[in-house]
Design a protein around this motif. Structure first.
Motif, short mmCIF file in Angstrom:
data_model
loop_
_atom_site.label_atom_id
_atom_site.label_comp_id
_atom_site.label_asym_id
_atom_site.label_seq_id
_atom_site.Cartn_x
_atom_site.Cartn_y
_atom_site.Cartn_z
N PHE A 1 0.81 -1.08 -0.16
CA PHE A 1 -0.06 0.00 0.02
C PHE A 1 0.72 1.19 -0.04
CE2 PHE A 1 -2.87 -3.05 2.01
CZ PHE A 1 -3.83 -2.91 0.99
N ASN A 2 2.13 1.25 -0.26
CA ASN A 2 3.08 2.29 -0.57
C ASN A 2 2.83 3.26 0.72
OD1 ASN A 2 4.66 4.04 -2.07
ND2 ASN A 2 2.96 5.35 -2.64
N ASN B 1 1.11 3.46 3.37
CA ASN B 1 -0.01 4.01 3.55
C ASN B 1 -0.72 3.31 4.88
OD1 ASN B 1 -2.90 4.58 4.09
ND2 ASN B 1 -3.16 5.53 2.12
N THR C 1 -2.91 0.18 5.66
CA THR C 1 -2.06 -1.09 6.12
C THR C 1 -2.93 -1.98 7.70
OG1 THR C 1 0.02 -0.52 5.31
CG2 THR C 1 -0.20 -2.21 7.36
N ARG D 1 -7.12 -4.62 -0.93
CA ARG D 1 -6.41 -4.45 -2.15
C ARG D 1 -7.49 -4.21 -3.34
NH1 ARG D 1 -1.29 -8.35 -1.88
NH2 ARG D 1 -0.44 -7.56 0.07
N VAL E 1 -8.82 -0.72 -2.95
CA VAL E 1 -8.03 0.24 -3.00
C VAL E 1 -7.48 0.39 -4.69
CG1 VAL E 1 -5.54 1.04 -2.70
CG2 VAL E 1 -6.95 0.41 -0.89
N SER F 1 -5.11 0.31 -7.79
CA SER F 1 -3.87 0.68 -8.04
C SER F 1 -3.61 2.47 -7.39
CB SER F 1 -3.64 1.01 -9.63
OG SER F 1 -4.53 1.80 -10.11
N THR G 1 -2.93 3.89 -4.25
CA THR G 1 -2.59 3.64 -2.89
C THR G 1 -2.37 4.88 -2.22
OG1 THR G 1 -0.24 3.35 -3.83
CG2 THR G 1 -1.27 1.52 -3.52
#
Length: 507
Positions: free
Chosen positions: A286-287, A289, A293, A305, A308, A310, A312
Motif C-alpha cells: 500500500f505504498n 499508507n 495497512t 487491495r 484500493v 492501484s 494507494t
C-alpha cells in the motif's frame, strides 16, 4: 522547507509542510491549519473583541515560547527547554479553557495549534528528554526493563520513523481519531492502563522485533492495546489468537504454528516478529499508507487491495473505501492510531501511565509450585494491586497456570520479584496457604439426565371466525398438527363453541 505566509512570527508555526504522498490523509489537519492562518490575516471580518484578542495574544506567546524551547533543546540546555516548554503548554491550555466561555473566540484555533505543537515536538527533541515521557524513565535515563539495542530513552523511541517518515505525520487528527481518543480516555481507559502495564512487562521481548523491522514502537502498542490488551493467551470468537491476534492460516505464513504442542501465536516475541513482517509486507503493498495497512490487518488484505486498486494514495476515509468496510474495521483503524498517539503524548491528554520496572528476571523453584500458587504467595508485592497472575502467565506462555512445576524449574518474572519470591514463596505461611487453596477438592456432581417434563394441556373455546391456524398463531406456542392430534381433528374441521385442548407452550 516550511511554507511562509504573510503572517506574524507568532503564526508562522501554523504552516508546516506535509509530504505530498500523504496530503489526502492529512487533509483535515492541513485544512484546519490553513483556516487558522487565514483567520490571522484578518480579511474583511469585523475586529475581534478585546477579550478574544487577549486570548489570541496568549496563543501567539505560547507558540513563540514553544519555538524558544525547541531552540534551547537544540543548544543542549535541556533544563531551560523543559521549563519553557511547560510554561508554553500551560499558557496554551489556560487560554483554550477560557476561549470556550468567551463569545467570539474560536476553540478550533487552539485545538489545531495544540495538535501541531505535538507534531513539531516529535521532530525536534531527538536525543533529548521529552517532557511527556520523563516520568516513565528510570533514574539512569533508560527505559526500565530493556538491555542492549532496545535500551532507548522514551523520547528517542517516540520519534522512531516509519520508513523514513515521522509517525506523527502519518496520523491524521480527524473526527474518527479524536472520537477514539475520547473512548480510550473514558470508557476504555481501564483497558488502556491494563494494556500499558502488560506491555511494559513484555516490552523486552516484543519491542526488539519491531526495532529490527524499522517500525515505531507506538504502532506496536496501539495494535496490541486494541487486539488483546496485552493478554498473551487471548483468543477471539473467530479463532484469532495471541497478543496480536493472528488467525491460524495467516500465522503460518509468517512462521507461527505448533511447536512441540505449543501454538507459537501465544509467544510474545514470535508474535511481534510475525506482526512486524506482516505490517511491512502490507506497507509495501500500500505504498507506506499506514491506515490502509491497518485496515488490511483487521479486515483482510485481499478485500483492502480490491477496494484500493492501484490508487494507494487514496485516503482510508474516502467513501469509496470507508463506506465499503465493516463497522469493526472502520472503528479499528482510528482506535489503533489513537492508542499509538496516547503512547507518545500521555501527559498532553491528562493521562498518566504508571511507572513500571519491567527489567526481566527469573527464578529457580526451590519448592514445587504452580503459577496460581506463586500468585497467591506473592500477593501485592511491588504494589501490584491486581496481583501477578496475568504477568506471570504472559511471561511463561508455555506453562499451564494450574499445573504444579517441579523443584528446579525456571520461571520468567520481573526482576524486582526475585527478592519477593525468596522472602515470601520459599518458606513461611504463604506457600503453605497457596498450596492448600490450590489443592482444595471440589465435589464432583454427576450429570443428571432427567426426562423432559410432561406437558399440561390447556383448554380453548372456539369462537366465530376461528381456524386451527389462527388459534395456533394467536397462542404463540402451539402448532396446527399438535392441536389436531390432541383433539382427534381431521381436515382442520372445528365448530363454534367446541372446547379444544391446546398443548403447553414450547417456545
Amino acid at each position: 522547507m516550511p511554507v511562509i505566509v504573510g503572517v506574524s512570527r507568532g503564526q508562522m508555526f501554523l504552516m508546516s509542510y506535509f509530504p505530498v504522498a500523504r496530503s489526502l490523509r492529512l487533509a483535515p489537519l492541513a485544512a484546519a491549519l490553513g483556516l487558522l492562518a487565514a483567520c490571522a490575516t484578518g480579511g474583511s471580518k469585523p475586529a475581534a473583541p478585546a477579550s478574544v484578542k487577549a486570548l489570541y495574544a496568549q496563543l501567539d506567546q505560547a507558540s513563540q515560547g514553544y519555538e524558544t524551547a525547541l531552540q534551547q533543546a537544540r543548544d543542549n540546555d535541556t533544563d531551560a527547554s523543559e521549563k519553557t516548554l511547560k510554561q508554553s503548554l500551560d499558557q496554551l491550555r489556560d487560554a483554550a479553557a477560557h476561549c470556550e466561555n468567551t463569545e467570539g473566540c474560536d476553540p478550533q484555533r487552539f485545538f489545531s495549534v495544540f495538535d501541531h505543537l505535538l507534531r513539531l515536538k516529535d521532530g525536534s527533541f531527538i536525543g533529548d528528554e521529552s517532557p511527556d515521557d520523563k516520568d516513565n524513565e528510570s533514574p539512569s535515563g533508560q527505559v526500565a526493563g530493556l538491555n542492549g539495542a532496545a535500551s532507548l530513552p522514551q523520547a528517542q523511541r517516540s520519534v522512531i520513523l516509519l520508513h523514513g517518515q515521522k509517525l506523527s505525520e502519518l496520523i491524521a487528527m480527524n473526527g474518527p481519531v479524536k472520537a477514539a481518543l475520547e473512548m480510550w480516555l473514558t470508557q476504555w481507559r481501564p483497558n488502556l492502563m491494563d494494556a500499558y502495564v502488560n506491555y511494559e512487562y513484555l516490552r523486552h521481548e516484543m519491542w526488539p522485533q519491531y526495532q529490527k523491522a524499522d517500525l515505531p514502537e507506538a504502532l506496536l502498542f496501539g495494535i496490541m492495546a486494541k487486539e488483546s490488551g496485552g493478554k498473551v493467551h487471548a483468543v477471539s470468537r473467530s479463532g484469532a489468537a495471541g497478543p496480536l491476534q493472528f488467525m491460524y492460516a495467516t500465522g503460518l505464513r509468517f512462521g507461527l504454528g505448533n511447536v512441540n504442542g505449543f501454538d507459537t501465536r501465544f509467544d510474545p516475541a514470535d508474535a511481534a516478529r510475525a506482526n512486524a513482517a506482516y505490517i511491512n509486507e502490507q506497507l509495501k503493498a500500500f505504498n507506506d499508507n499506514l491506515e490502509l495497512t491497518l485496515g488490511a490487518y483487521n479486515g483482510g488484505e485481499g478485500r483492502m487491495r480490491r477496494l484500493v486498486g492501484s490508487d494507494t494514495s487514496v485516503s482510508f476515509y474516502d467513501p469509496r473505501i470507508y463506506d465499503q468496510l465493516s463497522q469493526e474495521t472502520r472503528d479499528y483503524v482510528p482506535s489503533v492510531l489513537a492508542a499509538a498517539w496516547l503512547f507518545l503524548h500521555p501527559n498532553s491528554y491528562n493521562l498518566r501511565f504508571p511507572k513500571i520496572d519491567g527489567v526481566p528476571g527469573h527464578i529457580t523453584l526451590k519448592r514445587a509450585a504452580s503459577i496460581s500458587e506463586l500468585t497467591v504467595c506473592l500477593g501485592e508485592a511491588g504494589g501490584m494491586q491486581d496481583g501477578w497472575f496475568r504477568t506471570l502467565r504472559n511471561l511463561n506462555p508455555r506453562l499451564d497456570p494450574q499445573q504444579e512445576q517441579p523443584v528446579g524449574a525456571v520461571l520468567q518474572l520481573p526482576k524486582p520479584l526475585e527478592k519477593a519470591y525468596a522472602s515470601r514463596c520459599v518458606d513461611g505461611p504463604w506457600p503453605i496457604l497457596a498450596s492448600d487453596l490450590h489443592n482444595a477438592v471440589v465435589p464432583v456432581v454427576p450429570v443428571r439426565h432427567d426426562p423432559p417434563p410432561v406437558s399440561k394441556a390447556r383448554r380453548y373455546t372456539v369462537r366465530h371466525g376461528d381456524t386451527i391456524s389462527s388459534i395456533a398463531r394467536r397462542q404463540g406456542c402451539s402448532s396446527v398438527h399438535e392441536i389436531e392430534h390432541l383433539n382427534g381433528i381431521r381436515h382442520h374441521s372445528i365448530r363454534v363453541g367446541q372446547v379444544l385442548k391446546l398443548p403447553a407452550c414450547r417456545r
